[in-house]
Design a protein around this motif. Structure first.
Motif, mmCIF file in Angstrom:
data_model
loop_
_atom_site.group_PDB
_atom_site.id
_atom_site.type_symbol
_atom_site.label_atom_id
_atom_site.label_comp_id
_atom_site.label_asym_id
_atom_site.label_seq_id
_atom_site.Cartn_x
_atom_site.Cartn_y
_atom_site.Cartn_z
ATOM 1 N N LYS A 98 -0.406 2.460 1.543
ATOM 2 C CA LYS A 98 0.961 2.930 -0.094
ATOM 3 C C LYS A 98 2.531 1.415 1.097
ATOM 4 O O LYS A 98 2.480 2.111 2.456
ATOM 5 N N ASP A 99 2.233 0.731 0.332
ATOM 6 C CA ASP A 99 3.618 0.738 1.078
ATOM 7 C C ASP A 99 5.151 1.118 0.229
ATOM 8 O O ASP A 99 4.801 2.297 -0.722
ATOM 9 N N PRO A 100 5.910 1.303 0.738
ATOM 10 C CA PRO A 100 7.180 2.107 0.192
ATOM 11 C C PRO A 100 7.455 2.204 -1.139
ATOM 12 O O PRO A 100 7.236 1.119 -1.881
ATOM 13 N N GLY A 101 7.645 3.493 -1.634
ATOM 14 C CA GLY A 101 7.683 3.511 -3.340
ATOM 15 C C GLY A 101 6.604 3.801 -3.986
ATOM 16 O O GLY A 101 6.393 3.774 -4.577
ATOM 17 N N GLY A 102 5.726 3.900 -3.042
ATOM 18 C CA GLY A 102 4.300 4.845 -3.690
ATOM 19 C C GLY A 102 2.993 3.774 -4.029
ATOM 20 O O GLY A 102 1.767 3.844 -4.554
ATOM 21 N N TRP A 103 3.639 2.347 -3.931
ATOM 22 C CA TRP A 103 2.441 1.470 -4.957
ATOM 23 C C TRP A 103 1.400 0.675 -3.723
ATOM 24 O O TRP A 103 1.503 0.592 -2.310
ATOM 25 N N TRP A 104 0.178 0.615 -3.482
ATOM 26 C CA TRP A 104 -0.716 0.157 -2.752
ATOM 27 C C TRP A 104 -0.438 -0.778 -2.227
ATOM 28 O O TRP A 104 -0.471 -2.056 -3.002
ATOM 29 N N ASN A 105 -0.807 -0.585 -1.213
ATOM 30 C CA ASN A 105 -1.265 -1.768 -0.340
ATOM 31 C C ASN A 105 -1.580 -3.002 -0.477
ATOM 32 O O ASN A 105 -3.421 -2.291 -0.924
ATOM 33 N N CYS A 106 -1.884 -4.285 -0.594
ATOM 34 C CA CYS A 106 -2.593 -5.469 -1.558
ATOM 35 C C CYS A 106 -3.865 -5.288 -0.709
ATOM 36 O O CYS A 106 -4.801 -5.882 -1.034
#
Length: 483
Positions: A239-247
């Protein structure tokens, strides 16, 4: 606002309306959100309808003059198959009920349904991306309402999950300037061409995520068989910073987006992906072929057609051939996958797009995907769908004669052919001149290479060529060496 943020906000707004749109307050029966008003059901098929109830209740499906029933299992899940008639533009209504209430879905069309999968070039909407417009999109968006009874679309929002999911947000929409701007541009043009030729409604099920890797769309148990260093991230998920899944996280999109819609009956798959895997091109063909095998098993409809788009020219990092090697891997995959085809896009970029990974000419991409489907799936053999493909070469002194499959109508242009290189035993390639040869061949040579041993055509990251075959479909990039 950046395009991924706009799309995410749009998806959240849509999801907030869905329960009130299709789930009456008195109904305890629940439907997956992809079963909604405005959907397109695959014609002349046994289409799946499914959902959940409370306890082992009986579920009744009423459509036209027919009634179908199913009983919920111990987990409350039910599923049944309903035969569909031939395609038509007359709106249909389906009512699904149990002892406590009913859900009515309206404005349904019967036609052809295709899944649009891949990464950002498939995701790229008619409205374009940040600093990346789609050519001709203003007119398409303005006139999109003309297709409201012919084309429908549902977008699966970006949803990553470590566990396999049964449901996901997303409902079908009717084209209008307010909605068409978010439809996949490549998918839109595919649907327009298909509708124009077949005269049937077309449904687009969009399941794509910009930046996703091929491993993103495969089950965890398969991805874990691969060495970590062969994955785009060098790890399975992140996951990227902020909790959004890495693409380009592995398998989370399969879990959260693809698996939840696998019950939806389709005609076939469209695939526009590969940029993220270019740095590990040597693994791509086998993995794409495995992905298609998994998808077909998941849908359980046999060898559903699979049509992919070859990557457009773009300036990758490395030695200048990463993109070319990835295109080569894509063509290898097409040869490994039964009931498949591949669209060449080597001619669909402008010179200024050498560092633009989202080229603007999506109309031709969509049309060429439609040509593949019309010829190979719908039997319209008069529609040309493939350009010439290199077969073999013969060296005679300083000249090399190249032979091709699919070149029965010869080549164009007659003069000024661009994109060829030749090399001698030193493996150094030099720009080559080219001319039309006898019996539908191409002859190439270079004054710098008196004894050629290898030829390449547009085998670089960014090297658009101009050699075409029948109906001006481009010659696919190739190399004769294996260096």
């Amino acid at each position: 606002m950046k395009p991924n943020m706009k799309l995410r906000s749009f998806a959240l707004a849509v999801s907030a309306l869905i329960l009130s749109a299709i789930q009456p307050a008195d109904a305890k029966i629940r439907l997956p959100q992809i079963l909604s008003d405005n959907m397109v059901l695959q014609q002349q098929s046994d289409v799946n309808l499914w959902g959940w109830g409370e306890g082992r209740v009986k579920v009744t499906v009423s459509w036209s003059k027919s009634v179908y029933t199913a009983e919920c299992g111990s987990d409350g899940a039910w599923k049944l198959s309903v035969p569909t008639p031939a395609a038509g533009y007359e709106p249909q209504t389906v009512t699904i009920s149990d002892k406590d209430g009913k859900v009515t879905l309206g404005n349904i069309l019967i036609g052809e349904v295709w899944l649009c999968g891949g990464q950002s070039n498939m995701e790229m909407p008619l409205d374009g991306f940040w600093l990346c417009p789609v050519e001709g999109s203003a007119e398409e968006i303005a006139l999109s309402g003309q297709w409201k009874d012919k084309i429908r679309q549902v977008k699966v929002p970006k949803t990553g999950s470590l566990e396999v999911q049964d449901t996901v947000e997303g409902r079908w929409v009717v084209p209008a300037p307010e909605t068409a701007r978010w439809i996949s541009a490549a998918g839109w043009y595919f649907a327009k061409m298909l509708n124009s030729v077949l005269d049937v409604p077309v449904g687009l099920l969009e399941c794509n995520w910009g930046g996703s890797a091929v491993e993103s769309w495969m089950p965890e148990e398969i991805v874990r068989e691969y060495p970590v260093e062969t994955l785009s991230l060098g790890e399975l998920h992140r996951k990227d910073p902020g909790g959004w899944w890495n693409c380009c996280s592995s398998y989370v999109m399969y879990n959260g987006m693809l698996h939840p819609v696998h019950n939806y009956t389709l005609k076939g798959f469209l695939w526009y992906q590969g940029e993220t895997n270019a740095g590990l091109y040597q693994y791509y063909a086998d993995r794409l072929a495995r992905m298609v095998e998994v998808w077909r098993e998941l849908w359980g409809q046999g060898r559903l057609p699979f049509y992919e788009v070859e990557l457009a020219p773009w300036k990758y990092s490395g030695d200048g051939t990463l993109g070319a090697r990835q295109r080569e891997a894509q063509r290898k995959a097409a040869g490994m996958i039964p009931n498949s085809g591949i669209v060449c896009t080597n001619d669909l970029v402008y010179p200024y797009e050498y560092d633009q990974i989202h080229p603007c000419r999506k109309k031709e991409v969509g049309y060429r995907l439609a040509y593949q489907a019309l010829n190979k799936t719908y039997g319209r053999e008069g529609i040309v769908c493939d350009g010439p493909v290199y077969r073999e070469m013969k060296v005679d002194g300083c000249e090399v004669t190249l032979y091709f499959d699919g070149a029965d109508y010869g080549f164009s242009p007659w003069h000024g052919i661009e994109g060829f290189e030749v090399a001698g035993e030193d493996k150094v390639f030099h720009p080559a001149e080219a001319k039309l040869g006898p019996h539908r061949t191409i002859v190439v040579w270079s004054g710098e290479v008196p004894r050629p041993v290898a030829v390449r055509y547009c085998f670089k990251d960014f090297q658009p060529g101009n050699l075409t075959g029948r109906c001006n479909l481009p010659v696919a990039p190739f190399r004769t060496d294996n260096w």
